[in-house]
Design a protein around this motif. Sequence first.
Motif, mmCIF file in Angstrom:
data_model
loop_
_atom_site.group_PDB
_atom_site.id
_atom_site.type_symbol
_atom_site.label_atom_id
_atom_site.label_comp_id
_atom_site.label_asym_id
_atom_site.label_seq_id
_atom_site.Cartn_x
_atom_site.Cartn_y
_atom_site.Cartn_z
ATOM 1 N N ALA A 1 0.873 -1.152 -0.041
ATOM 2 C CA ALA A 1 0.027 -0.139 0.012
ATOM 3 C C ALA A 1 0.801 1.097 -0.021
ATOM 4 C CB ALA A 1 -0.973 0.073 1.223
ATOM 5 N N THR A 2 2.079 1.322 0.611
ATOM 6 C CA THR A 2 2.826 2.395 0.724
ATOM 7 C C THR A 2 3.491 2.587 -0.634
ATOM 8 O OG1 THR A 2 3.275 1.917 3.024
ATOM 9 C CG2 THR A 2 5.141 3.324 1.813
ATOM 10 N N ILE A 3 4.087 1.428 -1.056
ATOM 11 C CA ILE A 3 4.611 1.446 -2.626
ATOM 12 C C ILE A 3 3.480 2.233 -3.606
ATOM 13 C CG2 ILE A 3 5.373 0.328 -4.652
ATOM 14 C CD1 ILE A 3 6.748 -1.720 -2.545
ATOM 15 N N GLY A 4 2.239 2.001 -3.283
ATOM 16 C CA GLY A 4 1.126 2.205 -4.372
ATOM 17 C C GLY A 4 1.011 3.823 -3.994
ATOM 18 N N ALA A 5 0.797 4.200 -2.871
ATOM 19 C CA ALA A 5 0.742 5.603 -2.369
ATOM 20 C C ALA A 5 1.884 6.602 -2.979
ATOM 21 C CB ALA A 5 0.448 5.755 -0.965
ATOM 22 N N VAL A 6 2.919 5.856 -2.874
ATOM 23 C CA VAL A 6 4.088 6.754 -3.426
ATOM 24 C C VAL A 6 4.207 6.895 -4.888
ATOM 25 C CG1 VAL A 6 6.630 6.817 -3.410
ATOM 26 C CG2 VAL A 6 5.458 6.316 -1.138
ATOM 27 N N MET B 1 1.647 9.645 -5.644
ATOM 28 C CA MET B 1 2.026 10.721 -5.064
ATOM 29 C C MET B 1 3.597 10.841 -4.830
ATOM 30 S SD MET B 1 0.347 13.020 -1.932
ATOM 31 C CE MET B 1 1.279 12.195 -0.653
ATOM 32 N N PRO B 2 4.378 11.060 -5.898
ATOM 33 C CA PRO B 2 5.964 10.766 -5.784
ATOM 34 C C PRO B 2 6.511 11.832 -4.655
ATOM 35 C CG PRO B 2 5.236 10.763 -8.024
ATOM 36 C CD PRO B 2 3.818 11.158 -7.235
ATOM 37 N N ALA B 3 5.770 12.938 -4.606
ATOM 38 C CA ALA B 3 6.273 13.914 -3.409
ATOM 39 C C ALA B 3 6.507 13.588 -2.000
ATOM 40 C CB ALA B 3 5.593 15.236 -3.449
ATOM 41 N N ALA B 4 5.633 12.273 -1.868
ATOM 42 C CA ALA B 4 5.822 11.745 -0.319
ATOM 43 C C ALA B 4 7.226 10.827 -0.224
ATOM 44 C CB ALA B 4 4.565 10.692 -0.438
ATOM 45 N N ALA B 5 8.014 10.473 -1.477
ATOM 46 C CA ALA B 5 9.107 9.856 -1.280
ATOM 47 C C ALA B 5 10.259 10.758 -1.095
ATOM 48 C CB ALA B 5 9.391 9.204 -2.702
ATOM 49 N N LYS B 6 10.271 12.057 -0.747
ATOM 50 C CA LYS B 6 11.334 12.634 -0.357
ATOM 51 C C LYS B 6 11.502 12.683 1.118
ATOM 52 C CE LYS B 6 12.030 14.396 -4.908
ATOM 53 N NZ LYS B 6 13.001 13.873 -5.311
ATOM 54 N N ALA C 1 7.236 11.539 3.989
ATOM 55 C CA ALA C 1 6.178 11.411 3.748
ATOM 56 C C ALA C 1 5.223 12.823 3.839
ATOM 57 C CB ALA C 1 5.212 10.525 4.809
ATOM 58 N N GLY C 2 5.932 13.855 3.488
ATOM 59 C CA GLY C 2 5.331 15.080 3.280
ATOM 60 C C GLY C 2 5.274 15.860 4.411
ATOM 61 N N GLU C 3 6.041 15.304 5.732
ATOM 62 C CA GLU C 3 5.955 16.332 7.035
ATOM 63 C C GLU C 3 7.034 15.639 7.966
ATOM 64 O OE1 GLU C 3 1.674 15.475 8.555
ATOM 65 O OE2 GLU C 3 2.431 13.621 9.288
ATOM 66 N N GLU C 4 7.398 16.703 8.957
ATOM 67 C CA GLU C 4 8.324 16.290 9.944
ATOM 68 C C GLU C 4 7.890 15.163 10.728
ATOM 69 O OE1 GLU C 4 11.810 16.825 11.003
ATOM 70 O OE2 GLU C 4 11.051 18.147 9.599
#
Length: 192
Positions: free
Chosen positions: A24-29, A32-37, A62-65
């Motif tokens: 599910a994490t791989i699918g979400a990334v 939304m590729p920005a979540a991979a940063k 995942a987009g946040e601290e």
Amino acid sequence: MNTAVMEKPAKVAKNGVDVPTLLATIGAVKDMPAAAKFQFRARGEWVSGTHSRATVNGFFGAGEEQGRAQDFVIEGDHPAVVCGADRAPTPVEYLLSALAACLTAGVGNIASVRQIDLTSVETTVEGDIDMQGILGLNDEVRNGYEGIRATVKIKGDAPVEQLEKVVRQSIARSAVFDMLTNGTVVDVTIDA
């Protein structure tokens, strides 16, 4: 005429890896590729002699601290033979440990996604350093490892060829292997 559709069985947790959540994490990334940063951090401080202490906690991902429930403290030192007090592994031993941990974790994840039951995985990593470089005795000798060798022993409920593919995929996806074999730009700022 009725045509039955054969569905693949759902992948289940395996080898301590929550495979459905990993997928599910791989699918979400993927969506939304920005979540991979991610940005990981460590803060080191000198203790005494060659003894130092690094603290790891908090990272961006995942987009946040993100925070952790506790600090992870990593001690570093040198053995007595190179003027240390041997209170902890050397930084270069941590590098070997990082490679071993990264390859081993990758094997665990990949085997689990492929629904292979592992019985054992052991990764041994060795590195050769000529201390003349570090000690400033020979400018033609590099300070770091001249070579690193890793051996992955793997056993599981799959044929040897499949287990070898798991290890090769782990090497191909290892962040530490990538940094060691392709180099990484490191900028150092001095604040005196």
